[in-house]
Motif scaffolding. Structure first.
Motif, PDB file in Angstrom:
ATOM      1  N   TYR A 122      -9.502   3.767   6.639  1.00 18.97           N
ATOM      2  CA  TYR A 122      -9.099   5.172   6.584  1.00 18.97           C
ATOM      3  C   TYR A 122     -10.268   6.136   6.401  1.00 18.97           C
ATOM      4  CZ  TYR A 122      -4.586   2.974   5.939  1.00 18.97           C
ATOM      5  OH  TYR A 122      -3.472   2.193   6.105  1.00 18.97           O
ATOM      6  N   VAL A 123     -11.237   5.734   5.598  1.00 16.18           N
ATOM      7  CA  VAL A 123     -12.379   6.596   5.297  1.00 16.18           C
ATOM      8  C   VAL A 123     -13.656   5.835   5.651  1.00 16.18           C
ATOM      9  CG1 VAL A 123     -13.591   7.913   3.520  1.00 16.18           C
ATOM     10  CG2 VAL A 123     -11.099   7.675   3.410  1.00 16.18           C
ATOM     11  N   GLY A 134     -11.685  -2.923   1.921  1.00 16.38           N
ATOM     12  CA  GLY A 134     -10.714  -2.091   2.614  1.00 16.38           C
ATOM     13  C   GLY A 134     -10.647  -0.714   1.991  1.00 16.38           C
ATOM     14  N   HIS A 135      -9.429  -0.215   1.808  1.00 19.65           N
ATOM     15  CA  HIS A 135      -9.224   1.124   1.243  1.00 19.65           C
ATOM     16  C   HIS A 135      -8.858   1.056  -0.240  1.00 19.65           C
ATOM     17  CE1 HIS A 135      -8.735   5.411   1.566  1.00 19.65           C
ATOM     18  NE2 HIS A 135      -7.509   5.363   1.090  1.00 19.65           N
ATOM     19  N   ALA A 139      -8.190   8.827  10.786  1.00 20.87           N
ATOM     20  CA  ALA A 139      -7.141   7.853  10.483  1.00 20.87           C
ATOM     21  C   ALA A 139      -6.031   8.439   9.604  1.00 20.87           C
ATOM     22  CB  ALA A 139      -7.742   6.620   9.803  1.00 20.87           C
ATOM     23  N   LEU A 140      -6.276   9.584   8.989  1.00 21.55           N
ATOM     24  CA  LEU A 140      -5.281  10.229   8.122  1.00 21.55           C
ATOM     25  C   LEU A 140      -5.185  11.710   8.479  1.00 21.55           C
ATOM     26  CD1 LEU A 140      -6.271   8.614   4.706  1.00 21.55           C
ATOM     27  CD2 LEU A 140      -4.253   8.083   6.077  1.00 21.55           C
TER      28      LEU A 140
END
Length: 96
Positions: free
Chosen positions: A42-43, A66-67, A7-8
């Protein structure tokens, strides 16, 4: 993180070049925590779990956070304070 983040992808080159010395982290840092959320976009939680295991950290799951950023609705981090506050020497008469 030790694994690439789909995602990154802009971080992947840095992640590939980074050398995490688990022994140094484990011996130099007495208290280690890894915070993770079960819905981090993202992670992936599994990546945080692997990192935590590698550095022998206590894993702290914060459900549906979430993040850990405002864009995901996460505006306060009391779980972090709960872990850090016992480690910080706060003057007894701070409010006086």
């Amino acid at each position: 993180f030790k694994a690439l983040l789909p995602a990154l992808p802009e971080l992947n080159e840095f992640i590939q070049q980074a050398k995490i010395d688990e022994f140094v982290i484990h011996t130099a840092i007495q208290k280690r925590f890894v915070f993770l959320s079960n819905n981090d976009p993202y992670v992936a939680a599994q990546l945080s779990i692997r990192l935590g295991q590698a550095i022998h950290a206590q894993l702290v799951e914060v459900p549906s956070a979430g993040h850990f950023m405002q864009d995901n609705g996460f505006t306060e981090f009391p779980q972090l304070w709960d872990k850090l506050s016992p480690l910080i020497a706060i003057p007894q008469n701070i409010n006086k």
